[in-house]
Scaffold this motif. Structure first.
Motif, PDB file in Angstrom:
ATOM      1  N   MET A   1     -56.136 -52.792  24.777  1.00  0.00           N
ATOM      2  CA  MET A   1     -56.814 -53.802  25.614  1.00  0.00           C
ATOM      3  C   MET A   1     -56.645 -53.466  27.094  1.00  0.00           C
ATOM      4  SD  MET A   1     -58.616 -55.938  24.014  1.00  0.00           S
ATOM      5  CE  MET A   1     -58.936 -57.114  25.319  1.00  0.00           C
ATOM      6  N   GLY A   2     -55.432 -53.069  27.451  1.00  0.00           N
ATOM      7  CA  GLY A   2     -55.154 -52.708  28.841  1.00  0.00           C
ATOM      8  C   GLY A   2     -56.048 -51.560  29.297  1.00  0.00           C
ATOM      9  N   GLN A   3     -56.124 -50.542  28.449  1.00  0.00           N
ATOM     10  CA  GLN A   3     -56.966 -49.379  28.768  1.00  0.00           C
ATOM     11  C   GLN A   3     -58.429 -49.798  28.911  1.00  0.00           C
ATOM     12  OE1 GLN A   3     -56.085 -46.046  29.259  1.00  0.00           O
ATOM     13  NE2 GLN A   3     -54.005 -46.888  29.323  1.00  0.00           N
ATOM     14  N   LEU A   4     -58.863 -50.624  27.981  1.00  0.00           N
ATOM     15  CA  LEU A   4     -60.269 -51.042  27.981  1.00  0.00           C
ATOM     16  C   LEU A   4     -60.626 -51.761  29.285  1.00  0.00           C
ATOM     17  CD1 LEU A   4     -62.952 -51.380  26.335  1.00  0.00           C
ATOM     18  CD2 LEU A   4     -62.107 -53.661  25.738  1.00  0.00           C
ATOM     19  N   MET A   5     -59.768 -52.735  29.666  1.00  0.00           N
ATOM     20  CA  MET A   5     -60.086 -53.534  30.842  1.00  0.00           C
ATOM     21  C   MET A   5     -60.036 -52.683  32.110  1.00  0.00           C
ATOM     22  SD  MET A   5     -60.864 -56.156  29.214  1.00  0.00           S
ATOM     23  CE  MET A   5     -61.288 -57.518  30.273  1.00  0.00           C
ATOM     24  N   ARG A   6     -59.334 -51.541  32.039  1.00  0.00           N
ATOM     25  CA  ARG A   6     -59.236 -50.680  33.214  1.00  0.00           C
ATOM     26  C   ARG A   6     -60.328 -49.607  33.247  1.00  0.00           C
ATOM     27  NH1 ARG A   6     -53.575 -49.393  32.474  1.00  0.00           N
ATOM     28  NH2 ARG A   6     -53.236 -51.553  31.919  1.00  0.00           N
ATOM     29  N   MET A   7     -61.107 -49.532  32.181  1.00  0.00           N
ATOM     30  CA  MET A   7     -62.136 -48.476  32.134  1.00  0.00           C
ATOM     31  C   MET A   7     -63.196 -48.700  33.197  1.00  0.00           C
ATOM     32  SD  MET A   7     -62.818 -47.851  28.095  1.00  0.00           S
ATOM     33  CE  MET A   7     -64.216 -46.738  28.149  1.00  0.00           C
ATOM     34  N   GLU A   8     -63.600 -47.611  33.796  1.00  0.00           N
ATOM     35  CA  GLU A   8     -64.625 -47.651  34.825  1.00  0.00           C
ATOM     36  C   GLU A   8     -65.860 -48.410  34.327  1.00  0.00           C
ATOM     37  OE1 GLU A   8     -64.214 -46.188  37.792  1.00  0.00           O
ATOM     38  OE2 GLU A   8     -66.251 -46.567  38.531  1.00  0.00           O
ATOM     39  N   GLY A   9     -66.298 -49.402  35.103  1.00  0.00           N
ATOM     40  CA  GLY A   9     -67.554 -50.092  34.785  1.00  0.00           C
ATOM     41  C   GLY A   9     -67.456 -51.142  33.677  1.00  0.00           C
ATOM     42  N   VAL A  10     -66.262 -51.296  33.085  1.00  0.00           N
ATOM     43  CA  VAL A  10     -66.162 -52.281  32.006  1.00  0.00           C
ATOM     44  C   VAL A  10     -65.739 -53.641  32.563  1.00  0.00           C
ATOM     45  CG1 VAL A  10     -64.879 -52.940  29.936  1.00  0.00           C
ATOM     46  CG2 VAL A  10     -65.715 -50.607  30.197  1.00  0.00           C
ATOM     47  N   LYS A  11     -66.514 -54.690  32.247  1.00  0.00           N
ATOM     48  CA  LYS A  11     -66.191 -56.045  32.700  1.00  0.00           C
ATOM     49  C   LYS A  11     -66.248 -56.980  31.493  1.00  0.00           C
ATOM     50  CE  LYS A  11     -66.499 -56.016  37.429  1.00  0.00           C
ATOM     51  NZ  LYS A  11     -65.066 -56.092  37.559  1.00  0.00           N
ATOM     52  N   ALA A  12     -65.660 -56.502  30.422  1.00  0.00           N
ATOM     53  CA  ALA A  12     -65.813 -57.231  29.155  1.00  0.00           C
ATOM     54  C   ALA A  12     -65.124 -58.590  29.186  1.00  0.00           C
ATOM     55  CB  ALA A  12     -65.231 -56.398  28.026  1.00  0.00           C
ATOM     56  N   ASN A  13     -65.726 -59.550  28.542  1.00  0.00           N
ATOM     57  CA  ASN A  13     -65.095 -60.836  28.287  1.00  0.00           C
ATOM     58  C   ASN A  13     -63.869 -60.579  27.414  1.00  0.00           C
ATOM     59  OD1 ASN A  13     -64.310 -63.165  26.926  1.00  0.00           O
ATOM     60  ND2 ASN A  13     -66.412 -63.914  26.659  1.00  0.00           N
ATOM     61  N   PRO A  14     -62.653 -60.844  27.914  1.00  0.00           N
ATOM     62  CA  PRO A  14     -61.434 -60.418  27.223  1.00  0.00           C
ATOM     63  C   PRO A  14     -61.313 -60.990  25.801  1.00  0.00           C
ATOM     64  CG  PRO A  14     -60.921 -61.301  29.402  1.00  0.00           C
ATOM     65  CD  PRO A  14     -62.373 -61.551  29.162  1.00  0.00           C
ATOM     66  N   LYS A  15     -61.737 -62.217  25.644  1.00  0.00           N
ATOM     67  CA  LYS A  15     -61.611 -62.845  24.315  1.00  0.00           C
ATOM     68  C   LYS A  15     -62.486 -62.105  23.306  1.00  0.00           C
ATOM     69  CE  LYS A  15     -62.661 -67.160  23.961  1.00  0.00           C
ATOM     70  NZ  LYS A  15     -63.100 -68.106  24.972  1.00  0.00           N
ATOM     71  N   LEU A  16     -63.706 -61.913  23.746  1.00  0.00           N
ATOM     72  CA  LEU A  16     -64.683 -61.227  22.907  1.00  0.00           C
ATOM     73  C   LEU A  16     -64.216 -59.798  22.622  1.00  0.00           C
ATOM     74  CD1 LEU A  16     -67.481 -61.834  21.760  1.00  0.00           C
ATOM     75  CD2 LEU A  16     -68.470 -60.961  23.878  1.00  0.00           C
ATOM     76  N   ALA A  17     -63.741 -59.132  23.678  1.00  0.00           N
ATOM     77  CA  ALA A  17     -63.309 -57.742  23.568  1.00  0.00           C
ATOM     78  C   ALA A  17     -62.150 -57.613  22.581  1.00  0.00           C
ATOM     79  CB  ALA A  17     -62.904 -57.216  24.932  1.00  0.00           C
ATOM     80  N   LYS A  18     -61.252 -58.579  22.621  1.00  0.00           N
ATOM     81  CA  LYS A  18     -60.078 -58.518  21.751  1.00  0.00           C
ATOM     82  C   LYS A  18     -60.510 -58.594  20.277  1.00  0.00           C
ATOM     83  CE  LYS A  18     -55.574 -60.645  21.180  1.00  0.00           C
ATOM     84  NZ  LYS A  18     -54.783 -61.831  21.531  1.00  0.00           N
ATOM     85  N   ASP A  19     -61.404 -59.536  19.990  1.00  0.00           N
ATOM     86  CA  ASP A  19     -61.902 -59.679  18.617  1.00  0.00           C
ATOM     87  C   ASP A  19     -62.545 -58.374  18.131  1.00  0.00           C
ATOM     88  OD1 ASP A  19     -61.035 -62.245  18.633  1.00  0.00           O
ATOM     89  OD2 ASP A  19     -63.024 -63.151  18.963  1.00  0.00           O
ATOM     90  N   LEU A  20     -63.378 -57.819  19.011  1.00  0.00           N
ATOM     91  CA  LEU A  20     -64.073 -56.584  18.644  1.00  0.00           C
ATOM     92  C   LEU A  20     -63.070 -55.446  18.451  1.00  0.00           C
ATOM     93  CD1 LEU A  20     -67.136 -56.784  21.053  1.00  0.00           C
ATOM     94  CD2 LEU A  20     -67.191 -56.954  18.558  1.00  0.00           C
ATOM     95  N   MET A  21     -62.098 -55.388  19.372  1.00  0.00           N
ATOM     96  CA  MET A  21     -61.090 -54.325  19.346  1.00  0.00           C
ATOM     97  C   MET A  21     -60.327 -54.354  18.020  1.00  0.00           C
ATOM     98  SD  MET A  21     -59.610 -51.901  21.152  1.00  0.00           S
ATOM     99  CE  MET A  21     -59.662 -52.131  22.920  1.00  0.00           C
ATOM    100  N   ILE A  22     -59.902 -55.560  17.611  1.00  0.00           N
ATOM    101  CA  ILE A  22     -59.129 -55.675  16.369  1.00  0.00           C
ATOM    102  C   ILE A  22     -59.947 -55.154  15.182  1.00  0.00           C
ATOM    103  CG2 ILE A  22     -58.112 -57.332  14.740  1.00  0.00           C
ATOM    104  CD1 ILE A  22     -57.276 -58.982  17.222  1.00  0.00           C
ATOM    105  N   LYS A  23     -61.225 -55.539  15.185  1.00  0.00           N
ATOM    106  CA  LYS A  23     -62.106 -55.093  14.101  1.00  0.00           C
ATOM    107  C   LYS A  23     -62.176 -53.567  14.043  1.00  0.00           C
ATOM    108  CE  LYS A  23     -65.459 -58.611  13.413  1.00  0.00           C
ATOM    109  NZ  LYS A  23     -66.608 -59.058  14.177  1.00  0.00           N
ATOM    110  N   VAL A  24     -62.411 -52.974  15.224  1.00  0.00           N
ATOM    111  CA  VAL A  24     -62.573 -51.519  15.260  1.00  0.00           C
ATOM    112  C   VAL A  24     -61.263 -50.815  14.909  1.00  0.00           C
ATOM    113  CG1 VAL A  24     -63.159 -49.545  16.728  1.00  0.00           C
ATOM    114  CG2 VAL A  24     -64.432 -51.680  16.953  1.00  0.00           C
ATOM    115  N   LEU A  25     -60.148 -51.320  15.441  1.00  0.00           N
ATOM    116  CA  LEU A  25     -58.849 -50.682  15.181  1.00  0.00           C
ATOM    117  C   LEU A  25     -58.503 -50.734  13.697  1.00  0.00           C
ATOM    118  CD1 LEU A  25     -56.624 -51.910  18.163  1.00  0.00           C
ATOM    119  CD2 LEU A  25     -57.523 -49.605  17.789  1.00  0.00           C
ATOM    120  N   ASN A  26     -58.812 -51.855  13.096  1.00  0.00           N
ATOM    121  CA  ASN A  26     -58.504 -51.990  11.672  1.00  0.00           C
ATOM    122  C   ASN A  26     -59.459 -51.193  10.799  1.00  0.00           C
ATOM    123  OD1 ASN A  26     -56.328 -53.589  12.170  1.00  0.00           O
ATOM    124  ND2 ASN A  26     -57.440 -55.512  11.978  1.00  0.00           N
ATOM    125  N   GLY A  27     -60.451 -50.608  11.483  1.00  0.00           N
ATOM    126  CA  GLY A  27     -61.409 -49.766  10.759  1.00  0.00           C
ATOM    127  C   GLY A  27     -62.322 -50.617   9.919  1.00  0.00           C
TER     128      GLY A  27
END
Ligand code: ADP
Ligand code: MG
Length: 476
Positions: free
Chosen positions: A450-476
């Motif tokens: 999450m930390g890396q994502l929020m620091r990525m150039e040009g990314v302004k993701a809604n953190p709540k939304l991003a977290k949900d998506l991240m968990i899904k992707v990480l869990n494959g």
């Protein structure tokens, strides 16, 4: 020190009315001007002068009486209270001894009903000044004849806190109804505290003492605490409480008996022959009643029910009448009144007080407030960014379009799942080792991703939304 006594307190509160002129003549009613500048022949009690009733005083008395749930006496009378003192040129005070203007009423505090005995009208005395001249006491008669209400309660108070809340609400109410400025420090509200103790469980009241003229909440609190201890000490030693009038000295925090000569009075009350009984019709009383504004506690209860506003926020919003009715206007037109109430309490009101303004002066409108809240409700701006970055800029000039400003400050967050997913997938590709570790059970790496994502150039993701998506992707 805990003991077996219960406190019994009754109050006599003097409220100075904010009428333009005095109670019985046209001298101005004003505080803080040169001594003896507001004194015509009536205030000076020259022989042959006659009192003339001030209508505004009566209207104010009725307004506060009705607001406190009292009954207005259709006929009320004025009496003379006779005593001699240098601040009282007539040698008597006009007051209402027999038939006061208001009877009964009360105030609910929590589950307790604190009853009023009555409210009567009277006039204030002048002021003696002892600390200017070494040899003489000086007299300032500007205050002589200023209209007062005396609000007398039943002995229903059991704690200092109840006294404090009562005085606080009373002050709010007299200001709300434009009856008095309620400034205790300037003497517009002064309180006599009658206090007695009784063993817990005993019905009969004990002997009381009356502490005179407390002119601040703090002094009232201190005087009550001191007097309670004093009486308990006497009772514990098998002594007897002598009914007396006390003075409270704020510098020492101690109560002490007033000098004997001030205490022994024979007022010889009698009806004032210059002032005939005052008759007020039921129609007039009804008319005054219908003209009362919605009262603070009624407003608060309605907001709680209608808008689900929490008690402590509602308390802040109803503190002052102008503010309260401005809030009412905005709440009524708000897309989310509850969210607005929090916004007002946490941001708008603190900003107003920091800039020494009233909220009405901040150039806000329902429309502008709605546009700001819209950004929160739609998740376009995260709450922390909205409050910490966007708000301070926006409030400097609320006329500026808030959406444009949010874009300028780049606080708009991305709610587009496909673009966030794209960024997440890119991130994971770049960190295969961490991904493997995560999938191997090192779940705390979610924070890293999450930390890396929020620091990525040009990314302004809604953190709540991003977290949900991240968990899904990480869990494959
Ligand atoms: P008075 O006529 O002597 O002035 P009141 O009956 O009018 O006495 O009461 C004056 C005030 O004293 C009222 O506020 C009342 O509630 C309060 N009071 C009366 N009795 C007691 C008591 N025993 N303990 C505390 N307060 C009391
Ligand atoms: Mg009394």
């Amino acid at each position: 020190m805990p003991d077996n006594y219960e406190m019994v307190i009754g109050l006599e509160v003097h409220v100075q009315l904010n009428t333009k002129s005095k109670a019985f003549c046209s001298d101005e009613n004003k505080f803080g001007v040169g001594p003896n500048t507001l004194v015509s022949a009536v205030s000076l009690a020259h022989p042959g002068t006659l009192p003339r009733l001030n209508e505004s005083q009566i209207l104010k008395a009725i307004r506060i009486g009705l607001a406190l749930g009292g009954r207005i006496n259709g006929t009320s009378t004025f009496d003379r209270k006779n005593y001699s003192y240098p601040d009282l040129p007539k040698g008597y005070q006009i007051t209402q001894d027999c038939t006061p203007i208001v009877v009964g009423g009360g105030m609910n505090i929590g589950n307790r009903n604190l009853r009023l005995h009555h409210i009567h009208m009277e006039e204030d005395a002048g002021k003696l000044i002892h600390d200017i001249d070494d040899e003489y006491s000086l007299v300032d008669l500007n205050r002589a004849g200023v209209p007062l209400l005396e609000i007398v309660t039943e002995p229903d108070f059991r704690t200092a806190k109840e006294v404090e809340v009562f005085l606080d609400r009373l002050r709010q109410l007299v200001r709300w109804l434009d009856v008095s400025d309620g400034n205790m420090e300037e003497g517009s509200m002064r309180c006599d505290v009658n206090l007695s103790l009784r063993p817990i469980g005993q019905e009969a009241y004990g002997n009381r003492c009356e502490i005179k003229n407390l002119n601040s909440m703090r002094f009232a609190r201190q005087a009550i605490a001191y007097e309670r201890e004093r009486q308990a000490r006497i009772l514990n030693a098998g002594g007897h409480i002598q009914q007396q009038t006390l003075n409270f000295d704020p510098t020492t925090g101690v109560t002490s008996p007033l000098r004997e000569k001030e205490e022994v009075h024979d007022y010889r009350y009698f009806p004032d022959p210059d002032l005939p009984p005052m008759v007020i019709s039921d129609d007039k009383i009804e008319e005054i009643k219908t003209q009362l504004p919605e009262l603070p506690l009624t407003l608060k209860d309605r907001w709680k029910k209608q808008y689900d506003i929490v008690e402590k926020d509602a308390d802040v919003l109803i503190q002052f009448k102008k503010r309260a009715f401005q809030c009412e206007e905005w709440l009524k037109n708000s897309i989310d009144p509850k969210l607005l109430s929090q916004f007002l309490v946490n941001k708008i009101i603190p900003h107003a007080s920091e800039t020494s303004k009233e909220i009405e002066e901040l150039l806000l409108t329902s429309k502008k407030l709605n546009k700001f809240l819209e950004l929160l409700i739609s998740d376009k701006v995260a709450p922390s960014k909205a409050y910490q970055i966007l708000f301070p800029e926006w409030i400097k000039n609320p006329n500026e379009d808030v959406l444009a400003l949010a874009q300028k400050l780049s606080v708009i967050q991305d709610n587009d799942t496909s673009s966030i997913s794209f960024a997440i997938n890119k991130l994971i590709e770049d960190h295969p080792k961490e991904l493997e570790a995560y999938r191997g059970g090192k779940k705390q790496l979610l924070g890293f991703f999450m930390g890396q994502l929020m620091r990525m150039e040009g990314v302004k993701a809604n953190p709540k939304l991003a977290k949900d998506l991240m968990i899904k992707v990480l869990n494959g």
